[in-house]
Structures are given as C-alpha cells and as structure tokens.
Design a protein around this motif. Structure first.
Motif, PDB file in Angstrom:
ATOM      1  N   CYS A  31     -20.886  59.085 -66.857  1.00  0.00           N
ATOM      2  CA  CYS A  31     -22.173  59.667 -67.220  1.00  0.00           C
ATOM      3  C   CYS A  31     -22.500  59.259 -68.645  1.00  0.00           C
ATOM      4  O   CYS A  31     -21.610  59.011 -69.461  1.00  0.00           O
ATOM      5  CB  CYS A  31     -22.158  61.191 -67.075  1.00  0.00           C
ATOM      6  SG  CYS A  31     -21.151  62.059 -68.296  1.00  0.00           S
ATOM      7  N   GLN A  47     -26.486  65.463 -70.999  1.00  0.00           N
ATOM      8  CA  GLN A  47     -26.436  64.312 -70.111  1.00  0.00           C
ATOM      9  C   GLN A  47     -27.809  63.659 -69.940  1.00  0.00           C
ATOM     10  O   GLN A  47     -28.844  64.333 -69.927  1.00  0.00           O
ATOM     11  CB  GLN A  47     -25.896  64.732 -68.740  1.00  0.00           C
ATOM     12  CG  GLN A  47     -25.651  63.574 -67.799  1.00  0.00           C
ATOM     13  CD  GLN A  47     -24.900  63.981 -66.548  1.00  0.00           C
ATOM     14  OE1 GLN A  47     -24.184  63.181 -65.967  1.00  0.00           O
ATOM     15  NE2 GLN A  47     -25.057  65.219 -66.121  1.00  0.00           N
ATOM     16  N   THR A  58     -23.152  68.684 -69.252  1.00  0.00           N
ATOM     17  CA  THR A  58     -21.939  68.423 -68.486  1.00  0.00           C
ATOM     18  C   THR A  58     -20.735  68.583 -69.396  1.00  0.00           C
ATOM     19  O   THR A  58     -20.757  68.174 -70.555  1.00  0.00           O
ATOM     20  CB  THR A  58     -21.961  67.019 -67.848  1.00  0.00           C
ATOM     21  OG1 THR A  58     -20.801  66.841 -67.042  1.00  0.00           O
ATOM     22  CG2 THR A  58     -22.007  65.930 -68.895  1.00  0.00           C
ATOM     23  N   ARG A  60     -16.703  67.763 -69.554  1.00  0.00           N
ATOM     24  CA  ARG A  60     -15.671  66.936 -68.926  1.00  0.00           C
ATOM     25  C   ARG A  60     -14.307  67.213 -69.551  1.00  0.00           C
ATOM     26  O   ARG A  60     -14.195  67.376 -70.774  1.00  0.00           O
ATOM     27  CB  ARG A  60     -15.995  65.444 -69.066  1.00  0.00           C
ATOM     28  CG  ARG A  60     -17.185  65.017 -68.236  1.00  0.00           C
ATOM     29  CD  ARG A  60     -17.240  63.537 -67.953  1.00  0.00           C
ATOM     30  NE  ARG A  60     -17.998  63.317 -66.717  1.00  0.00           N
ATOM     31  CZ  ARG A  60     -18.079  62.167 -66.076  1.00  0.00           C
ATOM     32  NH1 ARG A  60     -17.433  61.116 -66.541  1.00  0.00           N
ATOM     33  NH2 ARG A  60     -18.774  62.065 -64.964  1.00  0.00           N
ATOM     34  N   GLU A 113     -16.732  69.928 -60.215  1.00  0.00           N
ATOM     35  CA  GLU A 113     -16.074  68.802 -59.565  1.00  0.00           C
ATOM     36  C   GLU A 113     -14.577  68.918 -59.793  1.00  0.00           C
ATOM     37  O   GLU A 113     -14.133  69.429 -60.833  1.00  0.00           O
ATOM     38  CB  GLU A 113     -16.592  67.474 -60.120  1.00  0.00           C
ATOM     39  CG  GLU A 113     -18.072  67.247 -59.859  1.00  0.00           C
ATOM     40  CD  GLU A 113     -18.561  65.891 -60.339  1.00  0.00           C
ATOM     41  OE1 GLU A 113     -17.714  64.983 -60.532  1.00  0.00           O
ATOM     42  OE2 GLU A 113     -19.783  65.745 -60.534  1.00  0.00           O
ATOM     43  N   ARG A 121     -19.365  67.451 -55.368  1.00  0.00           N
ATOM     44  CA  ARG A 121     -19.756  68.478 -56.332  1.00  0.00           C
ATOM     45  C   ARG A 121     -20.209  69.705 -55.552  1.00  0.00           C
ATOM     46  O   ARG A 121     -20.964  69.589 -54.600  1.00  0.00           O
ATOM     47  CB  ARG A 121     -20.873  67.989 -57.253  1.00  0.00           C
ATOM     48  CG  ARG A 121     -21.311  69.042 -58.279  1.00  0.00           C
ATOM     49  CD  ARG A 121     -22.419  68.528 -59.185  1.00  0.00           C
ATOM     50  NE  ARG A 121     -21.933  67.514 -60.110  1.00  0.00           N
ATOM     51  CZ  ARG A 121     -22.707  66.871 -60.979  1.00  0.00           C
ATOM     52  NH1 ARG A 121     -24.007  67.134 -61.032  1.00  0.00           N
ATOM     53  NH2 ARG A 121     -22.192  65.954 -61.786  1.00  0.00           N
ATOM     54  N   TYR A 123     -21.859  73.678 -55.787  1.00  0.00           N
ATOM     55  CA  TYR A 123     -22.692  74.550 -56.610  1.00  0.00           C
ATOM     56  C   TYR A 123     -22.510  76.002 -56.179  1.00  0.00           C
ATOM     57  O   TYR A 123     -22.282  76.293 -55.006  1.00  0.00           O
ATOM     58  CB  TYR A 123     -24.168  74.169 -56.479  1.00  0.00           C
ATOM     59  CG  TYR A 123     -24.533  72.911 -57.223  1.00  0.00           C
ATOM     60  CD1 TYR A 123     -25.003  72.969 -58.531  1.00  0.00           C
ATOM     61  CD2 TYR A 123     -24.397  71.663 -56.619  1.00  0.00           C
ATOM     62  CE1 TYR A 123     -25.331  71.809 -59.217  1.00  0.00           C
ATOM     63  CE2 TYR A 123     -24.720  70.497 -57.303  1.00  0.00           C
ATOM     64  CZ  TYR A 123     -25.187  70.583 -58.600  1.00  0.00           C
ATOM     65  OH  TYR A 123     -25.499  69.438 -59.286  1.00  0.00           O
ATOM     66  N   GLU A 159     -14.873  68.646 -64.088  1.00  0.00           N
ATOM     67  CA  GLU A 159     -16.231  68.622 -64.637  1.00  0.00           C
ATOM     68  C   GLU A 159     -16.972  69.891 -64.243  1.00  0.00           C
ATOM     69  O   GLU A 159     -16.823  70.396 -63.126  1.00  0.00           O
ATOM     70  CB  GLU A 159     -16.995  67.396 -64.136  1.00  0.00           C
ATOM     71  CG  GLU A 159     -18.369  67.233 -64.753  1.00  0.00           C
ATOM     72  CD  GLU A 159     -18.858  65.790 -64.706  1.00  0.00           C
ATOM     73  OE1 GLU A 159     -20.060  65.588 -64.920  1.00  0.00           O
ATOM     74  OE2 GLU A 159     -18.042  64.878 -64.472  1.00  0.00           O
ATOM     75  N   VAL A 161     -21.016  71.469 -64.627  1.00  0.00           N
ATOM     76  CA  VAL A 161     -22.387  71.042 -64.928  1.00  0.00           C
ATOM     77  C   VAL A 161     -23.329  72.231 -64.798  1.00  0.00           C
ATOM     78  O   VAL A 161     -23.245  73.001 -63.831  1.00  0.00           O
ATOM     79  CB  VAL A 161     -22.831  69.921 -63.953  1.00  0.00           C
ATOM     80  CG1 VAL A 161     -24.274  69.519 -64.226  1.00  0.00           C
ATOM     81  CG2 VAL A 161     -21.913  68.715 -64.071  1.00  0.00           C
ATOM     82  N   ASP A 164     -28.635  70.788 -64.524  1.00  0.00           N
ATOM     83  CA  ASP A 164     -28.998  69.453 -64.054  1.00  0.00           C
ATOM     84  C   ASP A 164     -30.167  69.543 -63.079  1.00  0.00           C
ATOM     85  O   ASP A 164     -30.443  70.597 -62.500  1.00  0.00           O
ATOM     86  CB  ASP A 164     -27.797  68.769 -63.394  1.00  0.00           C
ATOM     87  CG  ASP A 164     -27.277  69.543 -62.199  1.00  0.00           C
ATOM     88  OD1 ASP A 164     -26.991  70.742 -62.353  1.00  0.00           O
ATOM     89  OD2 ASP A 164     -27.171  68.963 -61.098  1.00  0.00           O
TER      90      ASP A 164
END
Length: 201
Positions: A31, A47, A58, A60, A113, A121, A123, A159, A161, A164
């Motif tokens: 990314c 990101q 994000t 990481r 992730e 991924r 949610y 990861e 997030v 997004d």
C-alpha cells in the motif's frame, strides 16, 4: 541516538520527511501512504489508492513489512489533495492489544487482515478485546451481519484498516447490527475506561 533495523529506520525517515512511501508485506501485499506514527510493533499510515485518492487509515505490523520504497507517483498526486494527510490519531503502537484499544471504538467499522490468510479482509464492529483474541460482529460482503461474533487471534493480525472507501460504503449499506454498539462489551470494557482517562491494555 537509537539504531533502527532497516524497515523501522526507513519508516522513521518517511515520518520525519513527510514523504509518501510504498509499504510491502512479506506476502507481497503493498500500500502507498504517508506515515503518521511509528511504534515498536505497528506503523500507521494515511493510505492512498488509485494514484492519490485518500483511502482511510491502515495500521501494519512491523514484523510483516518486507520493503519500504518511495512512491513518487502517489507523492505527486498527493500534492493536489486538500486537508491531507489527516492528523495522526492518538494510538499506542507498541503492542497489538494497546493499538486496538486506542484506535477503535464500539461503533468503528474495522477491516482486519491475517498474515496466514493472504488476500482476505474481514469487516466488523468491535465487540470484545480479550487477552489473546479480538471479537467482531462480522459484516459480510453482501452487507449482512453474522448471527454471532467471530474471534480472531491477536497474534495473527497483520493489518487493521478504518475509514477506507470500501468499508465506508459497506457500512453505509448495512442494516442495524445484531447488538447496538453501546451495548457491546467493547463499550463497557474499553470505551468507558478510556473516557475516564484510563487506557485499556
């Protein structure tokens, strides 16, 4: 002066210089983004996707990052953005549990992730943060809520997030969750102590 391993040193330089970099994981996923904060275990980036479109935050895991390289096209595109990058949130990046507790609230739709399941991924809304697990009310790609919460090992997360574009759209189309965020364990065990000035760890 502290001596950093190669990846943290490059991320620290990007943070200080305000440059956009490409952060690639050991599984090949990459990314582009602006480094907002760097801790002992995690790094948080604003990101960019599709050459310059803001795409949330994000986070990481450092041990899964393989390469950090300049992203000149995204850097050029970001020069035309207004009110970007966002202000760095107050997030504890020194451990996985502390990162989740300080980044998320009960009503935050989050994408996660896992390093052992690449190209996937999931949610959901945070429900509980246990010693070794994160429990989510999972939201399917068809915008339906799972009937019960799902558990994810903290040690498998690579990861996290929020904000997004895909997740925001998914959340906007979702029905009412099976349990109100304010009634979740997260609201009572994580959010409420944080409001009192004590950060859950």
């Amino acid at each position: 002066m502290a001596i950093f391993p190669p990846v943290p040193r490059l991320l620290d330089a990007a943070l200080r210089d305000g440059t956009v970099v490409r952060v690639e994981r050991v599984d090949g996923d990459s990314c582009d983004g602006r480094v907002l904060a760097l801790g002992r275990r995690w790094v948080i980036l604003a990101q960019l996707a599709d050459l310059g479109h803001p795409d949330g935050l994000t986070v990481r895991r450092l041990r899964d990052v393989d390469h950090v390289t300049p992203a000149p096209l995204s850097q050029r595109a970001s020069a035309h953005l207004v009110d970007w990058p966002p202000t760095a949130p107050d997030v504890d990046l020194d451990s996985t549990r502390a990162m989740l507790a300080s980044l998320l609230t009960a009503d935050t739709l989050v994408g996660i992730e896992c390093i052992d399941e690449p190209d996937q991924r999931w949610y959901g809304l945070p429900h509980a943060l246990r010693r070794r697990d994160l429990d989510l009310w999972e939201l399917s790609p068809q915008c339906t809520w799972h009937a019960t919460e799902s558990s994810w090992r903290l040690g498998s997360l690579t990861e996290v997030v929020i904000g997004d574009r895909y997740g925001t759209t998914l959340g906007s189309l979702a029905p009412t969750p099976p349990i109100a965020p304010e009634d979740s364990r997260w609201a009572h065990e994580i959010d409420r102590p944080r409001e009192d000035g004590v950060r859950a760890r």
